[in-house]
Motif scaffolding. Structure first.
Motif, PDB file in Angstrom:
ATOM      1  N   SER A   1      70.115 -22.165 -14.124  1.00  0.00           N
ATOM      2  CA  SER A   1      70.498 -20.752 -14.104  1.00  0.00           C
ATOM      3  C   SER A   1      69.284 -19.857 -14.298  1.00  0.00           C
ATOM      4  CB  SER A   1      71.554 -20.474 -15.172  1.00  0.00           C
ATOM      5  OG  SER A   1      71.061 -20.802 -16.448  1.00  0.00           O
ATOM      6  N   ALA A   2      68.312 -20.314 -15.062  1.00  0.00           N
ATOM      7  CA  ALA A   2      67.107 -19.508 -15.261  1.00  0.00           C
ATOM      8  C   ALA A   2      66.334 -19.358 -13.954  1.00  0.00           C
ATOM      9  CB  ALA A   2      66.219 -20.137 -16.330  1.00  0.00           C
ATOM     10  N   SER A   3      66.207 -20.444 -13.193  1.00  0.00           N
ATOM     11  CA  SER A   3      65.479 -20.350 -11.929  1.00  0.00           C
ATOM     12  C   SER A   3      66.269 -19.529 -10.910  1.00  0.00           C
ATOM     13  CB  SER A   3      65.161 -21.736 -11.379  1.00  0.00           C
ATOM     14  OG  SER A   3      66.347 -22.423 -11.042  1.00  0.00           O
ATOM     15  N   LEU A   4      67.589 -19.621 -10.952  1.00  0.00           N
ATOM     16  CA  LEU A   4      68.402 -18.803 -10.061  1.00  0.00           C
ATOM     17  C   LEU A   4      68.265 -17.317 -10.401  1.00  0.00           C
ATOM     18  CD1 LEU A   4      71.655 -20.940  -9.779  1.00  0.00           C
ATOM     19  CD2 LEU A   4      69.903 -20.595  -8.038  1.00  0.00           C
ATOM     20  N   LEU A   5      68.188 -16.994 -11.685  1.00  0.00           N
ATOM     21  CA  LEU A   5      67.990 -15.597 -12.079  1.00  0.00           C
ATOM     22  C   LEU A   5      66.619 -15.097 -11.635  1.00  0.00           C
ATOM     23  CD1 LEU A   5      69.587 -15.449 -15.639  1.00  0.00           C
ATOM     24  CD2 LEU A   5      70.384 -14.334 -13.564  1.00  0.00           C
ATOM     25  N   ALA A   6      65.606 -15.966 -11.707  1.00  0.00           N
ATOM     26  CA  ALA A   6      64.277 -15.580 -11.237  1.00  0.00           C
ATOM     27  C   ALA A   6      64.297 -15.328  -9.731  1.00  0.00           C
ATOM     28  CB  ALA A   6      63.266 -16.663 -11.591  1.00  0.00           C
ATOM     29  N   ASP A   7      65.011 -16.184  -8.992  1.00  0.00           N
ATOM     30  CA  ASP A   7      65.137 -15.976  -7.548  1.00  0.00           C
ATOM     31  C   ASP A   7      65.853 -14.667  -7.246  1.00  0.00           C
ATOM     32  OD1 ASP A   7      63.884 -18.371  -7.145  1.00  0.00           O
ATOM     33  OD2 ASP A   7      65.709 -19.481  -6.608  1.00  0.00           O
ATOM     34  N   LEU A   8      66.881 -14.368  -8.012  1.00  0.00           N
ATOM     35  CA  LEU A   8      67.622 -13.122  -7.826  1.00  0.00           C
ATOM     36  C   LEU A   8      66.731 -11.917  -8.087  1.00  0.00           C
ATOM     37  CD1 LEU A   8      70.349 -11.790  -7.246  1.00  0.00           C
ATOM     38  CD2 LEU A   8      70.855 -11.957  -9.669  1.00  0.00           C
ATOM     39  N   ASP A   9      65.903 -11.984  -9.114  1.00  0.00           N
ATOM     40  CA  ASP A   9      64.968 -10.886  -9.387  1.00  0.00           C
ATOM     41  C   ASP A   9      63.978 -10.718  -8.237  1.00  0.00           C
ATOM     42  OD1 ASP A   9      66.151 -10.253 -11.777  1.00  0.00           O
ATOM     43  OD2 ASP A   9      64.776 -11.472 -12.987  1.00  0.00           O
TER      44      ASP A   9
END
Length: 164
Positions: free
Chosen positions: A91-99
């Protein structure tokens, strides 16, 4: 001397029935004094609060364990479906991708600003206004379309010249 007076008399002692009933009621349900009752109530409340805190802590611990187990189960399921364990994203990497995507969208909107090209902005606004004023006859806006196309072509030429 006094032994004559201390002789026991055998006179019967009788108590009224009301007194006997009152004493029997007090023995059956003795009530503590109000101060003692307040102390007992405070102790009971303290025990209840302590038990309530203990139960809440246990509940949170159980929730944390369930959350961890579900997260592990989901990760295991995703790994099994993906086949490649390195391709799974947290989820952390997905949030970084979203940013990152949000930043790209912001840059795109910044480029669409068109403040550097007032003629293009003017022709664009005129074209939009014409379409809004003629919703049933958009072909009447051919002149504004030609002006907009000419402005875009001019800007493209300027950009090509700047790259050379």
């Amino acid at each position: 001397m006094g032994s004559a007076q201390s002789s026991s008399s055998t006179a019967p002692v009788s108590f009224s029935q009301d007194l006997v009933d009152h004493l029997a009621d007090n023995v059956a349900s003795p009530e503590p004094s109000p101060a003692r009752q307040g102390s007992i109530d405070a102790q009971i409340r303290a025990r209840i609060q302590a038990e309530l805190q203990h139960l809440r802590a246990e509940e949170q611990s159980v929730r944390d364990q369930i959350h961890a187990a579900l997260e592990k189960e989901n990760l295991d399921r995703e790994r099994a479906m993906a086949g490649d364990p390195d391709s799974i994203k947290t989820s952390a990497s997905l949030l970084a991708d979203l940013d990152g995507v949000r930043a790209k969208v912001d840059r795109f909107h910044a480029r669409r600003d068109l403040t550097e090209y007032p003629a293009l902005r003017e022709h664009s606004d005129a074209l939009v206004a014409c379409y809004k004023n003629n919703p049933s006859a958009p072909l009447d806006c051919w002149h504004q379309v030609d002006q907009f196309k000419a402005s875009v072509a001019e800007i493209e030429q300027q950009h090509i010249k700047s790259l050379q």
